[in-house]
Design a protein around this motif. Structure first.
Motif, PDB file in Angstrom:
ATOM      1  N   GLY A   1       4.232  -2.704   4.422  1.00 48.68           N
ATOM      2  CA  GLY A   1       4.512  -2.672   2.996  1.00 48.68           C
ATOM      3  C   GLY A   1       5.971  -2.356   2.711  1.00 48.68           C
ATOM      4  N   PHE A   2       6.606  -1.587   3.600  1.00 53.02           N
ATOM      5  CA  PHE A   2       8.013  -1.249   3.403  1.00 53.02           C
ATOM      6  C   PHE A   2       8.904  -2.485   3.494  1.00 53.02           C
ATOM      7  N   THR A   3       8.541  -3.414   4.387  1.00 51.49           N
ATOM      8  CA  THR A   3       9.303  -4.657   4.506  1.00 51.49           C
ATOM      9  C   THR A   3       9.229  -5.441   3.205  1.00 51.49           C
ATOM     10  N   VAL A   4       8.030  -5.550   2.664  1.00 50.22           N
ATOM     11  CA  VAL A   4       7.842  -6.257   1.399  1.00 50.22           C
ATOM     12  C   VAL A   4       8.654  -5.586   0.291  1.00 50.22           C
TER      13      VAL A   4
ATOM     14  N   GLU B   1      15.542  -5.882  -3.381  1.00 52.48           N
ATOM     15  CA  GLU B   1      16.817  -6.562  -3.127  1.00 52.48           C
ATOM     16  C   GLU B   1      16.899  -7.912  -3.832  1.00 52.48           C
ATOM     17  N   GLY B   2      15.825  -8.292  -4.534  1.00 58.14           N
ATOM     18  CA  GLY B   2      15.841  -9.529  -5.305  1.00 58.14           C
ATOM     19  C   GLY B   2      15.563 -10.782  -4.507  1.00 58.14           C
ATOM     20  N   LYS B   3      15.039 -10.641  -3.301  1.00 54.84           N
ATOM     21  CA  LYS B   3      14.788 -11.793  -2.423  1.00 54.84           C
ATOM     22  C   LYS B   3      13.341 -12.226  -2.595  1.00 54.84           C
ATOM     23  N   LEU B   4      13.089 -12.991  -3.654  1.00 55.53           N
ATOM     24  CA  LEU B   4      11.719 -13.330  -4.030  1.00 55.53           C
ATOM     25  C   LEU B   4      10.995 -14.120  -2.941  1.00 55.53           C
ATOM     26  N   GLY B   5      11.614 -15.174  -2.440  1.00 57.77           N
ATOM     27  CA  GLY B   5      10.969 -16.001  -1.431  1.00 57.77           C
ATOM     28  C   GLY B   5      10.590 -15.210  -0.194  1.00 57.77           C
ATOM     29  N   GLU B   6      11.534 -14.402   0.296  1.00 62.13           N
ATOM     30  CA  GLU B   6      11.274 -13.609   1.496  1.00 62.13           C
ATOM     31  C   GLU B   6      10.217 -12.533   1.238  1.00 62.13           C
ATOM     32  N   ALA B   7      10.269 -11.935   0.045  1.00 60.05           N
ATOM     33  CA  ALA B   7       9.296 -10.886  -0.283  1.00 60.05           C
ATOM     34  C   ALA B   7       7.881 -11.454  -0.317  1.00 60.05           C
TER      35      ALA B   7
ATOM     36  N   LEU C   1      -0.640  -8.396  -6.345  1.00 59.46           N
ATOM     37  CA  LEU C   1       0.557  -8.019  -5.591  1.00 59.46           C
ATOM     38  C   LEU C   1       1.658  -9.062  -5.739  1.00 59.46           C
ATOM     39  N   GLU C   2       1.297 -10.336  -5.691  1.00 57.02           N
ATOM     40  CA  GLU C   2       2.315 -11.388  -5.856  1.00 57.02           C
ATOM     41  C   GLU C   2       2.956 -11.285  -7.239  1.00 57.02           C
ATOM     42  N   ARG C   3       2.136 -11.055  -8.246  1.00 58.98           N
ATOM     43  CA  ARG C   3       2.654 -10.916  -9.610  1.00 58.98           C
ATOM     44  C   ARG C   3       3.595  -9.717  -9.704  1.00 58.98           C
ATOM     45  N   THR C   4       3.237  -8.624  -9.065  1.00 52.43           N
ATOM     46  CA  THR C   4       4.069  -7.419  -9.100  1.00 52.43           C
ATOM     47  C   THR C   4       5.414  -7.656  -8.434  1.00 52.43           C
ATOM     48  N   VAL C   5       5.396  -8.319  -7.283  1.00 47.97           N
ATOM     49  CA  VAL C   5       6.656  -8.634  -6.599  1.00 47.97           C
ATOM     50  C   VAL C   5       7.551  -9.488  -7.497  1.00 47.97           C
TER      51      VAL C   5
END
Length: 322
Positions: free
Chosen positions: A199-202, A208-214, A308-312
């Protein structure tokens, strides 16, 4: 009533989860006696003189007030003087809770309200592995379950030392594992894959604003068995770290800053880099999104992955101010 808490309670100590739980217990006790009681949750540095009097004055409708002062070490001198004086003769129509991390800053408040008769709840960091193992066992007991010594050790190794993460993991295991006893097999099933992604990686990618990677890391974490509640906890920790470092006094450096925000210097350096593009309003939106996700993955919704996807996505857009 027997369930009524003290009229003024001081929660002191630097273990955030336990402090939050202590506050929640006081609020619950007050509401047991008066379900209509209104909660006012304040942050120390933003409290103005006179606000205590306004919030604790009797209501026209007879509702009791519950006033929580978090980060009480940041209260101004005038407000501290008001609180100490108030504690000597508190209102019967209010319950006041002061949350202080301990330490020198704001010590006048701690000493003053103790002397004036405030109830004191002390919470301390669990620094030893044995204490954290005891914490895991207690969490399971509170959930009506038991956990073997080997499973508790495996859980600690898989999740790490953060109490919020550990509490979330215990809750997830207690909810999803059949039978009364939890063994190492159950722990392995729910935490396989954490070596590859957590979860820390996500959370790091999101703040950091990296939507695709997150989103990629999120989907992989879920596919490899990381529990949704652990991902929510990590997202909350990431946003909370932004808030702590972002709101810290600018004149603090090095060890002083580390002590103030309760983080090691290496983590502060990383959070400072992540703060680029963030503002107070964006952080507040991100925190609200995480709170909603927490409710969703704990039974309030039907699709934890979607929540979770919506939250990210909300976290990433909050960073840019959109």
């Amino acid at each position: 009533m027997a369930t009524d808490p003290a009229l003024v309670t001081l929660v002191v100590g630097d273990e955030e989860l336990l402090a939050d739980r202590a506050v929640s217990s006081v609020i619950a006790a007050a509401r047991a006696g008066d379900p209509s009681a209104q909660v006012h949750d304040l942050v120390g540095g933003k409290v103005e003189p006179g606000e205590l009097t306004r919030l604790t004055s009797p209501s026209l409708f007879g509702d009791r007030a519950i006033v929580v002062f978090r980060s009480a070490q940041d209260l101004g001198k005038d407000v501290i003087a008001e609180l100490v004086a108030y504690t000597k003769t508190p209102s019967e129509d209010a319950v006041v809770v002061l949350v202080h991390p301990g330490g020198v800053k704001g010590k006048a408040l701690v000493d003053g309200v103790k002397k004036a008769g405030a109830a004191v709840i002390t919470v301390t960091k669990l620094t030893k592995a044995g204490e954290r193992l005891d914490f895991i066992k207690a969490e399971m007991r509170n959930a009506g379950r038991s956990i073997s010594a080997g499973a508790a050790q495996a859980l600690l190794e898989a999740v790490g030392n953060d109490l919020r993460e550990l509490a979330a993991a215990c809750g997830q295991l207690a909810f999803d594992t059949p039978g009364k006893a939890i063994d190492e097999t159950a722990v392995a099933r729910y935490h396989r894959g954490r070596a590859e992604v957590s979860g820390f990686t996500v959370a790091d990618k999101a703040v950091e604003g990296k939507l695709g990677e997150a989103l990629e890391q999120l989907r992989w974490a879920l596919a490899t068995g990381v529990a949704p509640v652990l991902i929510v906890s990590a997202l909350a920790g990431g946003v909370r770290s932004l808030a702590k470092v972002g709101s810290a006094p600018r004149n603090l450096r090095g060890g002083q800053l580390a002590s103030h925000v309760g983080m090691p210097p290496w983590k502060i350096d990383r959070v400072k880099r992540q703060l680029s593009g963030w503002g107070p309003e964006g952080i507040a939106r991100a925190m609200q999104a995480v709170a909603v996700a927490d409710e969703q993955v704990k039974g309030g919704g039907t699709d934890p992955a979607y929540a979770l996807e919506r939250t990210v996505q909300v976290i990433v857009t909050s960073r840019t101010g959109r």
